[in-house]
Motif scaffolding. Sequence first.
Motif, PDB file in Angstrom:
ATOM      1  N   GLY A  72     -29.916 -30.774 -38.601  1.00  0.00           N
ATOM      2  CA  GLY A  72     -30.944 -30.020 -37.893  1.00  0.00           C
ATOM      3  C   GLY A  72     -30.892 -28.565 -38.309  1.00  0.00           C
ATOM      4  O   GLY A  72     -30.408 -28.232 -39.392  1.00  0.00           O
ATOM      5  N   LEU A  73     -31.377 -27.708 -37.438  1.00  0.00           N
ATOM      6  CA  LEU A  73     -31.372 -26.271 -37.682  1.00  0.00           C
ATOM      7  C   LEU A  73     -30.780 -25.550 -36.482  1.00  0.00           C
ATOM      8  O   LEU A  73     -30.876 -26.032 -35.359  1.00  0.00           O
ATOM      9  N   GLU A  74     -30.183 -24.396 -36.730  1.00  0.00           N
ATOM     10  CA  GLU A  74     -29.889 -23.453 -35.657  1.00  0.00           C
ATOM     11  C   GLU A  74     -30.940 -22.357 -35.739  1.00  0.00           C
ATOM     12  O   GLU A  74     -30.940 -21.548 -36.675  1.00  0.00           O
ATOM     13  N   VAL A  75     -31.832 -22.359 -34.781  1.00  0.00           N
ATOM     14  CA  VAL A  75     -32.983 -21.454 -34.793  1.00  0.00           C
ATOM     15  C   VAL A  75     -32.677 -20.212 -33.969  1.00  0.00           C
ATOM     16  O   VAL A  75     -32.309 -20.310 -32.796  1.00  0.00           O
ATOM     17  N   CYS A  76     -32.827 -19.051 -34.581  1.00  0.00           N
ATOM     18  CA  CYS A  76     -32.741 -17.795 -33.826  1.00  0.00           C
ATOM     19  C   CYS A  76     -34.005 -17.678 -32.981  1.00  0.00           C
ATOM     20  O   CYS A  76     -35.096 -17.435 -33.524  1.00  0.00           O
ATOM     21  N   HIS A 130     -28.477 -21.907 -40.321  1.00  0.00           N
ATOM     22  CA  HIS A 130     -29.239 -20.857 -39.649  1.00  0.00           C
ATOM     23  C   HIS A 130     -30.619 -20.733 -40.274  1.00  0.00           C
ATOM     24  O   HIS A 130     -30.784 -20.894 -41.487  1.00  0.00           O
ATOM     25  N   THR A 131     -31.583 -20.390 -39.456  1.00  0.00           N
ATOM     26  CA  THR A 131     -32.933 -20.199 -39.980  1.00  0.00           C
ATOM     27  C   THR A 131     -33.009 -19.036 -40.964  1.00  0.00           C
ATOM     28  O   THR A 131     -33.934 -18.981 -41.783  1.00  0.00           O
ATOM     29  N   HIS A 132     -32.030 -18.125 -40.930  1.00  0.00           N
ATOM     30  CA  HIS A 132     -32.097 -17.015 -41.884  1.00  0.00           C
ATOM     31  C   HIS A 132     -31.743 -17.449 -43.305  1.00  0.00           C
ATOM     32  O   HIS A 132     -31.812 -16.643 -44.236  1.00  0.00           O
TER      33      HIS A 132
END
Length: 267
Positions: free
Chosen positions: A95-99, A38-40
């Motif tokens: 990769g990323l999971e972007v909110c 997560h991006t957080h």
Amino acid sequence: MIDGHMHLENGPLTKEYVLSFVEAAKQKGLDEIQILDHTHRFIEFEPIYEELKQYEVQKVWLENKKMKFKDHISDFIQLMEDIKKMDLPVKVTYGLEVCYVPQHEEYIRKVLSQYHFDFIVGAIHSIDGILYDMSFSKELLWDKYDVNHIYKRYYELVFQLVESDLFTQLAHPDTIKLFNIYPTYDLLPTYEKLAQLLNQHHMKAENNVGCYYRYNHQDLGLSDELLKVFKKAHVQLITTSDAHQPSDVGSYIKEAVQRIESISLDD
């Protein structure tokens, strides 16, 4: 078989921890895994969460520095590049999971443009500054606002996410259902529009089973109605566990594949 969505967020950015996910994937008979956080987790993305801080319970959640905004993106990338150079029993990409937050779209675009990822997953986790999938979400959102409004706004945000062309994959498209709360209006036109947009923007859609085993929702991934719409429209689907620890890697992936293959389009 592929598990296209899993997170390192409950552990350190170390080879040993990543390899525990690889070993779990091997034991489950997977051919490929996609690792994304997560991006957080990352310092660089903290500005996109500013609106969530207007509510004290969300502010406290974001201030947990053991989990939030504690690492740099470059460290994650270096780790995963080192992992990919190893002789592994399953294919690993990252990769990323972007909110996705529309008012921060240009900031997100700027940050992502500085790095290379194998894929980028877009997700909606909040409705105009309120998280919808937390233990405190019922008090902040579901008990306070009209359910039809919540659903309509959620899918408006999903449409914007897809149309941004920032992402290669849509995370858990209908996870808004996780508490078994549903609108009174027909969702079919919404699902058909989403399928059309995904194809136009060349994005994969997840059949994510996280709600099934993490929230005890009855659907093994997408609802029957949404899965049928995606299949009829030939939307590219990817099976995902949403694992947050190695023991959950590959959970119900085989069953999800069988369900996708067997679901009838004639009903």
